[in-house]
Write an enzyme that holds these catalytic residues in place. Structure first.
Site, PDB file in Angstrom:
ATOM      1  N   ARG A  48       0.874  -1.182   0.000  1.00 28.63           N
ATOM      2  CA  ARG A  48       0.000   0.000   0.000  1.00 28.63           C
ATOM      3  C   ARG A  48       0.905   1.223   0.000  1.00 28.63           C
ATOM      4  NH1 ARG A  48       2.641   1.638   3.630  1.00 28.63           N
ATOM      5  NH2 ARG A  48       1.234   3.419   3.757  1.00 28.63           N
ATOM      6  N   GLY A  49       0.290   2.412  -0.063  1.00 22.73           N
ATOM      7  CA  GLY A  49       1.070   3.644  -0.197  1.00 22.73           C
ATOM      8  C   GLY A  49       1.015   4.045  -1.660  1.00 22.73           C
ATOM      9  N   ALA A  50       0.610   5.287  -1.919  1.00 24.61           N
ATOM     10  CA  ALA A  50       0.345   5.702  -3.292  1.00 24.61           C
ATOM     11  C   ALA A  50       1.525   5.455  -4.239  1.00 24.61           C
ATOM     12  CB  ALA A  50      -0.099   7.169  -3.307  1.00 24.61           C
TER      13      ALA A  50
ATOM     14  N   ARG B  99      -7.630  -0.185  -6.748  1.00 23.51           N
ATOM     15  CA  ARG B  99      -7.929   0.822  -5.718  1.00 23.51           C
ATOM     16  C   ARG B  99      -8.209   2.149  -6.409  1.00 23.51           C
ATOM     17  NH1 ARG B  99      -4.583   0.918  -0.428  1.00 23.51           N
ATOM     18  NH2 ARG B  99      -6.582   1.789   0.232  1.00 23.51           N
TER      19      ARG B  99
ATOM     20  N   GLN C  94      -1.350   1.718  10.111  1.00 23.04           N
ATOM     21  CA  GLN C  94      -0.084   1.861   9.384  1.00 23.04           C
ATOM     22  C   GLN C  94       0.964   2.610  10.203  1.00 23.04           C
ATOM     23  OE1 GLN C  94      -3.086   2.596   8.157  1.00 23.04           O
ATOM     24  NE2 GLN C  94      -3.278   2.098   5.992  1.00 23.04           N
TER      25      GLN C  94
ATOM     26  N   ASP D 139      -2.541  10.884  -1.568  1.00 23.55           N
ATOM     27  CA  ASP D 139      -2.876   9.870  -2.562  1.00 23.55           C
ATOM     28  C   ASP D 139      -3.336  10.496  -3.876  1.00 23.55           C
ATOM     29  OD1 ASP D 139      -3.223   8.529   0.191  1.00 23.55           O
ATOM     30  OD2 ASP D 139      -3.034   6.884  -1.243  1.00 23.55           O
TER      31      ASP D 139
ATOM     32  N   ASN E 193      -5.855  12.069   1.302  1.00 19.51           N
ATOM     33  CA  ASN E 193      -4.855  11.251   1.992  1.00 19.51           C
ATOM     34  C   ASN E 193      -5.604  10.352   2.975  1.00 19.51           C
ATOM     35  OD1 ASN E 193      -2.073  10.550   2.472  1.00 19.51           O
ATOM     36  ND2 ASN E 193      -2.232  11.567   4.449  1.00 19.51           N
ATOM     37  N   LYS E 194      -4.878   9.504   3.639  1.00 18.98           N
ATOM     38  CA  LYS E 194      -5.450   8.554   4.592  1.00 18.98           C
ATOM     39  C   LYS E 194      -6.481   9.217   5.500  1.00 18.98           C
ATOM     40  CE  LYS E 194      -4.825   5.122   4.668  1.00 18.98           C
ATOM     41  NZ  LYS E 194      -5.793   4.301   3.898  1.00 18.98           N
TER      42      LYS E 194
END
Lengths: 344, 344
Positions: free
Chosen positions: A47-49, A90, A197, A238, A248-249
């Site tokens: 995960r992580g853009a 995603r 995370q 993101d 973002n998250k």
């Protein structure tokens, strides 16, 4: 420090560390097909853009490599199937689409080549995207490190480090760069529910580097700010809309409002591949909603009621007026809506 | 609905539901000594400011009942030991001290009595405190229910229901009272890390009542407010200073700042026994810090790194200027610093 391998190309397969198992088990998985890569993105093995941008590119290279098509039209059909499958994994991070777009351009520019040469060109492009990402992260670190003062306390959210990228990190890259300059500071790590995370990944990365940290539950952030314990906040993104609004998250928006109330600088650190000029504002950014189980279960264990209604958006949007500056590999931009479009 | 027994006096022992096991196991524990009651408070078998006030009072009654002292001076020494032990269990909620103070007054006013009569007087006082708490909660419900509109969405934090009191609840009591009037509304339940009182306890109470709910991670609250999804917020309090500043579960302060930013009414619901006129402002309220394991472990399972530095304050202070009104059994007070001292 043991090197962390977020993702790596290995000739006929891709290797990834399974981020769901961290920090307790360092398990590397080998993926031999684009379908396995797509599932790894969906289930958050990776995960992580920026990292999923690289993963999608490698997924395409792998899929085409394994294709048994003997002519350009059927290979093109394979390409489209692979592209579509990875595209759907995603919805929020634009880097994923950016990585796929680069692979598409490469494919289209390579149609003159023989099939083995075309397969090689795509492999090379995926590796190139990977290598560029590390370089871009280091540049962002260099561009942002002066924003961390010696003997200060900074806050970060989610994971934006090596594990969220090909290596080094975005917001955590800035923190890493300041630490490499021997600055002394403490990092407040927000645990980042529901997927944790921060507690699981950022905390582990900082521990491996020896960077001083304190982990907090997300709801403790405001109280720390009120006590004057936070000098600056660094988060990733993101997707950044044309006007500077940043997805973002989930929880980033709350932090940005708290930062504004306490007059604390709030920095978004992201490569320019995160900027989506086709999105005029944050309102047009699609927000993924994930399984209620991420909230009711922790570490696979049911903690809440089994079938209770849950709202679990994976991201939120921080409007540009709450962002002090966006740190990219091309510089630090603090007058967002005017400057971002000139970047690309 | 099955009746939930938070705490009950049973002649020679006290019964409590073990709140650490909820919502999956409804286990009732029987406590036969004041030391067992003290440990139940410390380990959060029972929690919630009004509930631990009742528990401390019952602990005193139990301790004195079991004392073998034959004369007033040695019984007085026993009383002081019991009082001191229970006083030390948790520092923030003033209701605990308030309950102990009432028992102390009762003890001192009963010194003329025979020892069996004195034991009986203390038992009666503890039961009285218990019964009064239920009545007080119902009054708060009646005083606050008009603040919940039909077809609205409200947000609540931590657990302030039957489980946090002798019965009915404070903030959740207001929600219960509005529901009993057949109003239709949705309750957003913040999970309330690290101990997850929202996810585990409030969600379970609402489920038992059939009140519609959606559970969220705490960091999702701001994003819901930005979407216009929250009409009002109701929280409890562990101690209210003379100027109206209120200590409550960690994260309450962040919510109050977010509410201010989004112009959403923010109500504190608490009995007047929560008001501590000896505390001029929130700065003087002692804030308990609890074990790092509450953050690194969830449901007994290690999720983060074992020995990572953690900051885990159990409460924070919301300044009076961020509180729209305080709802007590004696009325709704919206001009806090001027009005609160006239209450007592």
């Amino acid at each position: 420090m043991n090197k962390i391998i977020t993702i790596e190309w290995r000739g006929d397969h891709v290797v990834m560390i399974d981020q769901r198992k961290l920090p307790h088990e360092e398990i590397y998985v080998k993926l031999y097909s684009y379908e396995e890569v797509a599932q790894a993105i969906e289930t958050m093995v990776i995960r992580g853009a920026p990292a999923i941008g690289v993963a999608a590119a490698m997924g395409v290279a792998l899929g085409i490599q394994k294709s048994s098509s003997k002519d350009a039209p059927s290979l093109k059909q394979d390409f489209l199937n692979i592209y579509e499958r990875l595209y759907r994994t995603r919805p929020t991070a634009v880097n994923l689409r950016w990585g796929l777009e680069r692979m598409k351009n490469c494919f289209e520019n390579s149609l003159e080549l023989s099939i083995p040469e075309l397969k090689q060109a795509l492999e090379k492009e995926a590796i190139q995207i990977y290598e560029e990402d590390v370089e871009i992260n280091k540049k962002m670190g260099a561009n942002g490190k002066h924003l961390i003062q010696n003997n200060s306390k900074v806050m970060t959210y989610c994971n934006t480090g090596t594990l969220a990228t090909a290596g080094y990190g975005t917001a955590l890259g800035v923190i890493r760069a300041a630490y490499e300059e021997s600055k002394k500071f403490l990092v407040y790590v927000c645990e980042t529910r529901p997927f944790l995370q921060g507690l699981r990944l950022t905390s582990w990365e900082l521990y491996k580097e020896g960077i001083p940290q304190k982990v907090i539950s997300d709801n403790m952030a405001g109280s720390l700010m009120a006590k004057g314990e936070v000098s600056a906040i660094f988060v990733g993104a993101d997707r950044i809309a044309k006007n500077g609004d940043a997805a973002n998250k989930i929880g980033t928006y709350s932090l940005s409002v708290l930062a504004k109330y306490h007059t604390i600088p709030f920095y978004v650190v992201a490569p320019t591949s995160t900027i989506d000029l086709k999105c005029p504002t944050g309102r047009e950014i699609p927000i993924e909603e994930r399984s209620p189980k991420e909230v009711t279960h922790v570490g696979g264990k049911l903690v809440g009621l089994e079938n209770v209604d849950v709202y679990n958006p994976s991201f939120d949007v921080t409007p540009h007026e709450l962002i002090t500056a966006i740190i990219t590999e091309k510089g630090v931009f603090d007058s967002l809506s005017r400057r971002l479009s000139s970047l690309l």
